[in-house]
Design an enzyme around this catalytic site. Structure first.
Site, short mmCIF file in Angstrom:
data_model
loop_
_atom_site.label_atom_id
_atom_site.label_comp_id
_atom_site.label_asym_id
_atom_site.label_seq_id
_atom_site.Cartn_x
_atom_site.Cartn_y
_atom_site.Cartn_z
CB VAL A 35 -110.48 47.56 31.52
CG1 VAL A 35 -110.63 47.36 29.91
CG2 VAL A 35 -110.76 49.08 31.96
CE LYS A 36 -116.24 40.26 29.11
NZ LYS A 36 -116.71 40.00 30.30
NE ARG A 68 -119.35 43.39 40.98
CZ ARG A 68 -118.55 42.31 40.69
NH1 ARG A 68 -117.34 41.96 41.69
NH2 ARG A 68 -118.56 41.81 39.70
CD GLU A 130 -121.97 44.48 33.35
OE1 GLU A 130 -122.75 43.86 32.75
OE2 GLU A 130 -121.18 44.36 34.04
CB ALA A 142 -121.80 37.74 43.61
#
Ligand code: 0O2
Length: 212
Positions: A35-36, A68, A130, A142
């Site tokens: 969570v950001k 992800r 997202e 990445a």
């Protein structure tokens, strides 16, 4: 946001389990989520010129909940993304295909913004998540690129940018070759199964004769 992540994670876990029975291999290698952080949320809202309010977070930000999914091969990414998109409680809001169209620095991944209903005590809330889907190889690039470039100005020197891009291309070529090898092995397996099935048909009259 944690609940929304949990819902989406479960969907990928179910798909992975089912596909692993069907194909005898795991299309998904790992799933991580975050969570950001409040500081990053505030920074992004300020950058966008939006007010720092709860309403503004849910209206303007798509990536507060992030998940992800690291897949084994490139075709697994498209397969699981399509299977998720088809589920009737999922709405795909946006897709960015940085695999077919990589970023200028070489970054590759398949990004989806989805909406999912989450049922709370007071009722249903539609939440955005997202999703980043990438191969193990893309994730390797990445992760390292993020570590070595993050907040370092010297990493913007043209020779370093071009070296990183060249690494991304080498990795992408290896990903494509690994997929090619997997497909060749699958074809060989299929051919040998067909051959042995033919052998069984040819020998069956003899067997039938013996039985009679
Ligand atoms: P963190 O810590 O992962 O959250 P939008 O979000 O739609 O307003 P944005 O930010 O351009 O616009 O979205 P995009 O292009 O879909 O990329 C968002 C996320 O993808 C980033 O999140 C990274 O996780 C990842 N990403 C994108 N480009 C790169 C890249 O060049 N290198 C690496 N390593 N990762 C990348 P955040 O918010 O930057 O960070």
């Amino acid at each position: 946001y944690n609940s929304a992540i949990r819902e989406v994670r479960t969907k990928f876990e179910v798909l992975n389990e089912e596909l692993s029975y069907k194909t005898s291999r795991n299309p998904i290698e790992s799933i991580t989520s975050r969570v950001k952080k409040p500081f990053s949320i505030a920074q992004k809202l300020r950058r966008m010129g939006k007010p720092l309010t709860v309403a503004s977070i849910s209206e303007s930000l798509n990536d507060v909940a992030g998940i992800r999914v690291v897949c084994s091969f490139i075709d697994d990414i498209y397969k699981v993304a399509e299977m998720l998109a088809k589920q009737d409680d999922i709405t795909v809001v946006a897709v960015k295909d940085y695999i077919r169209k990589p970023k200028p620095n070489g970054y590759r991944s398949y990004h989806m913004i989805v909406e999912i209903p989450v049922f709370f005590s007071e009722g249903k809330q539609i939440m955005r998540v997202e999703i980043q889907l990438r191969t193990v190889a893309m994730d390797f690039w990445a992760s390292l690129e993020h570590q070595i470039k993050y907040k370092k100005e010297s990493a913007d020197r043209p020779e370093i940018v071009s070296e990183l891009k060249s690494c991304a291309e080498t990795i992408a070529a290896t990903d494509a070759r690994m997929l090619g090898i997997r497909k060749r092995i699958e074809n060989l397996e299929k051919e040998s199964e067909e051959e042995s099935a033919k052998g069984q048909v040819l020998s069956s009259p003899v067997q039938r004769y013996t039985i009679e």
